[in-house]
Write an enzyme that holds these catalytic residues in place. Structure first.
Site, PDB file in Angstrom:
ATOM      1  N   LYS B  76     119.772  99.446  -3.916  1.00  0.00           N
ATOM      2  CA  LYS B  76     120.788 100.040  -4.788  1.00  0.00           C
ATOM      3  C   LYS B  76     120.691 101.567  -4.752  1.00  0.00           C
ATOM      4  CE  LYS B  76     122.277  99.694  -9.671  1.00  0.00           C
ATOM      5  NZ  LYS B  76     122.017  99.034 -10.960  1.00  0.00           N
ATOM      6  N   SER B 151     125.841  96.523 -13.092  1.00  0.00           N
ATOM      7  CA  SER B 151     126.144  97.680 -12.278  1.00  0.00           C
ATOM      8  C   SER B 151     125.737  97.512 -10.812  1.00  0.00           C
ATOM      9  CB  SER B 151     125.433  98.904 -12.860  1.00  0.00           C
ATOM     10  OG  SER B 151     124.023  98.758 -12.782  1.00  0.00           O
ATOM     11  N   SER B 175     122.403  94.098 -15.374  1.00  0.00           N
ATOM     12  CA  SER B 175     122.987  94.622 -14.128  1.00  0.00           C
ATOM     13  C   SER B 175     122.558  93.924 -12.848  1.00  0.00           C
ATOM     14  CB  SER B 175     122.681  96.116 -13.986  1.00  0.00           C
ATOM     15  OG  SER B 175     123.433  96.859 -14.898  1.00  0.00           O
TER      16      SER B 175
END
Lengths: 95, 476
Positions: B76, B151, B175
Site C-alpha cells: 500500500k 482505504s 481498511s
C-alpha cells in the site's frame, strides 16, 4: 454543536489551513453534522471511568545507548523542496 | 489461464522446476498491464522486481532461499520502501523518496519476497471507498462500476485480479477487512502492536495496524508470522513471542461463539448478508459448537468514539506536513506562515482537511474534555466489554460490512453515511483485538459478502485456525 464561520476560521488557523468562502461554508456544515453525531456519546454514563490513553501493553522498553546508523547530510536534504548546501530553505519569516 | 493463485501453487511449480521467479514476476507484470484500467497500482517496480527475482532464483538454485522465495507482494502507498517513491495517495507527498524501508516490508524481503510495486489507497488511509486518492479511484474487478472498498482498495484489487500473490494494506478502522469483503478475499487486522508500525505513515497511531490480503488463510498466516514481532524502531511493538501461525491451522475442537444481536438486527444490514451470516451460524451449531446471541448496547457509540479519537490523532500526526523538509510546497507563498497554510491547503484533499479540522476542534482547550476525554472513557468501556466477552467466548462472529460493494459516488455527499460503512469493523480497532474477514458467498448481484471473526488480543493463531475451518464450512 453548531459551528459558526468564526470557529471555522479559528480552528483553520490552529491547523494551519485556509478556506475560501465556499469551502468555509461547507466545512461549517460538515463539522456541525459530524459533531452532532459524535455527541451521542453524551448518552453514556462515564462517571468514574478512567480515560484510556495507551493501547500497547509494553512498558519501559529499553535498549543500550549505542551509536547506530544515521542519515548523511545529503540524504537528509534529498527530499527538500528548497535547500542550499547545508540547510533547508524557507521564505522570510518577517516581511 | 489464471496461474499462481496461491503461494502453494508457486512453491510446487518452483519445486519441479516448471517455473522460476523471473517467470512468475513476468506473469504478474503481464496481468498488471492487461488490467491497468483497474488503477490498483500506482507504480510498478519492474526493474527492481526482476532484479530481485534473478537473485532469488540464484538462491533457490544454491539451496539457500528464504521462506517467501517466489512470493510476489504489492504494498500500500503508505508503507515506505527505501529509495522508492511513495505518496500516501496525497499531493502533499509528491515526489517523496523514502530514506528507509518499513520493518514489516524489510522482514518480507529478508525472506526473499519480491516487492512488485505500490498500491493505490485513500489519502493517508482516510476513506472507505478508495475515492479519495490523488492517483484516482480504483475499480472493483467484480463489477467495475463499484468501489473496491477502502482505504486499502488498490491492495484488495491487486490480489482479487491476480496482479500479485498477496498484498499489504493498513487497517485503522476496517481498511483491510472492508475491502477484503468487497473483493472476496481473506483480510486480517492483527492485534494492535503485533506488527511494528515503523515505516507505516501514521494516520491514528493508537489504531493503525498493518494487515494482509490473500486468497487463502495459509498465505496470510505465513506472511503474518514473518512480519510480526518486536522491533527496535517501534517501542510500542509487542515483545510477546510470535507463534508459527501457518503451521497451526489444524482445527478440531468445539468452541463457544457469540454473535451480536445489534449487528444482525441493524436496519443498515443488507438482506443477503444477514441470511448468509445466520446460515453460517446455523452450520456452526449443527457442527456441535456453542453459538449464542449476545447484546452489545454500545454498538452505536463505537463509530463516534472512533471518529473523535482518530481525527484527534490525525490532526496531530499530519501537522508534520508543512512544506519545509519534504514533499509538496506551494509556490504561491510570500512568507513562512502563508507557506504553511497554502502548502497544507493545496496539498491535502477534502476528507483529510475535514478530519484535521475536526481533530483540531476536539483537541482545542475549550472542548478537549467534552469530546476527546469523553471518547477515551467510552473507548475503555468498549474495550473492556469486548475483552470480557472474548474471555467468555472463543470468537465473536459478525458481518464485515452492512452492504456489499456500493457504486462510485453513492456516499460522496454525506460524510457520516460514508463513516457508517465501517460500522462493524471499528469495534476491533477501538478494542485493539485482532479480526479476520473471510469470503462468505455472494449477494443476488454476484457481489462478494464478507464474514468477520474477532478473537482476544494476540490470538491470531486461534483466529487463523478457526478461519480456515470456517472457509471449508461455508464452501460445503
Amino acid at each position: 454543536m453548531k459551528i459558526d464561520l468564526n470557529t471555522v476560521k479559528k480552528i483553520a488557523h490552529l491547523a494551519r489551513l485556509e478556506f475560501d468562502e465556499e469551502g468555509a461554508e461547507k466545512m461549517m456544515k460538515d463539522m456541525t453534522q459530524i459533531l452532532d453525531w459524535e455527541e451521542q456519546l453524551n448518552e453514556i454514563n462515564t462517571e468514574g471511568v478512567e480515560p484510556l490513553t495507551t493501547m500497547s501493553s509494553e512498558v519501559n522498553v529499553l535498549r543500550a545507548d549505542k551509536m547506530g546508523e544515521h542519515l548523511s547530510h545529503e540524504r537528509a536534504l534529498q527530499n527538500a523542496p528548497q535547500k542550499d548546501s547545508d540547510y533547508f530553505r524557507v521564505p522570510k519569516v518577517l516581511e | 489461464m489464471e496461474k499462481f493463485l496461491s503461494f502453494d501453487d508457486i512453491q510446487k511449480s518452483l519445486e519441479i522446476r516448471e517455473t522460476d521467479c523471473k517467470a512468475i514476476v513476468n506473469y504478474y507484470l503481464q496481468n498488471i498491464q492487461t488490467k491497468a484500467h483497474l488503477n490498483a497500482f500506482v507504480e510498478v517496480y519492474k526493474e527492481s522486481a526482476l532484479e530481485q527475482a534473478a537473485k532469488v532464483d540464484e538462491k533457490i538454485a544454491s539451496g539457500k532461499a528464504g521462506r517467501l522465495a517466489g512470493m510476489v507482494i504489492g504494498i500500500k502507498d503508505v508503507l515506505v520502501y527505501k529509495d522508492h517513491e511513495f505518496n500516501a495517495s496525497s499531493k502533499i507527498l509528491k515526489g517523496f523518496i523514502s530514506q528507509f524501508t518499513a520493518t514489516a516490508v524489510q522482514r518480507l524481503i529478508d525472506e526473499d519476497a519480491i516487492i512488485i510495486g505500490r498500491l493505490n489507497c485513500d489519502e493517508f488511509g482516510m476513506g472507505s471507498s478508495n475515492e479519495n486518492s490523488v492517483h484516482g479511484k480504483v475499480l472493483n474487478a467484480a463489477d467495475e462500476s463499484r468501489v473496491p472498498g477502502g482505504s486499502s482498495g488498490g491492495s484488495a484489487v491487486a490480489v482479487q485480479a491476480n496482479l500479485c500473490t498477496v498484498s499489504l494494506g493498513t487497517d485503522t478502522g476496517g481498511s483491510v477487512r472492508q475491502p477484503a469483503a468487497f473483493t472476496g478475499l481473506v483480510g486480517i487486522k492483527p492485534t494492535y502492536s503485533r506488527v511494528s508500525r515503523w515505516g507505516l505513515i501514521a494516520y491514528a497511531s493508537s489504531f493503525d495496524t498493518i494487515g494482509i490480503f490473500s486468497r487463502n488463510i495459509r498465505d496470510n498466516a505465513l506472511v503474518m508470522e514473518i512480519m510480526a514481532g518486536p522491533d527496535n524502531f517501534d517501542s510500542t511493538a509487542s515483545r510477546k513471542p510470535v507463534p508459527k501461525y501457518s503451521e497451526l491451522l489444524h482445527f478440531d475442537k468445539r468452541v463457544k461463539i457469540a454473535y451480536l444481536k445489534e449487528t444482525i438486527e441493524s436496519p443498515a444490514l443488507q438482506k443477503e448478508i444477514k441470511e448468509n451470516t445466520l446460515s453460517i451460524l446455523e452450520r456452526l451449531k449443527e457442527e456441535g459448537h456453542e453459538v449464542e446471541e449476545v447484546e452489545f448496547p454500545l454498538l452505536k457509540y463505537v463509530l463516534p468514539t472512533y471518529y473523535i479519537l482518530t481525527t484527534a490523532e490525525a490532526s496531530s500526526n499530519l501537522s508534520r506536513y508543512d512544506g519545509v523538509k519534504y514533499g509538496f510546497r506551494s509556490p504561491n507563498a510570500h512568507n513562512l506562515e502563508s507557506m504553511y497554510k497554502m502548502t497544507r491547503s493545496e496539498g491535502f484533499g477534502e476528507e483529510v482537511k475535514r478530519r484535521i479540522m475536526l481533530g483540531t476542534f476536539v483537541l482545542s482547550a475549550s472542548y478537549y474534555d467534552a469530546y476527546f476525554t469523553k471518547a477515551q472513557k467510552v473507548r475503555r468501556l468498549i474495550k473492556e466489554f469486548t475483552e470480557n466477552l472474548l474471555n467468555k467466548y472463543d470468537y465473536i462472529l459478525l458481518p464485515t460490512t452492512p452492504s456489499t460493494a456500493f457504486k462510485f459516488g453513492e456516499h460522496s455527499n454525506d460524510p457520516v453515511a460514508m463513516y457508517l460503512e465501517d460500522l462493524f469493523t471499528v469495534q476491533a480497532s477501538v478494542s485493539g483485538v485482532p479480526a479476520l474477514s473471510l469470503p462468505n458467498g455472494k449477494d443476488q448481484q454476484g457481489l462478494p459478502i464478507g464474514i468477520q471473526v474477532m478473537a482476544n488480543s494476540f490470538k491470531e493463531a486461534e483466529l487463523y485456525a478457526f478461519g480456515s475451518y470456517l472457509m471449508e464450512l461455508s464452501n460445503n
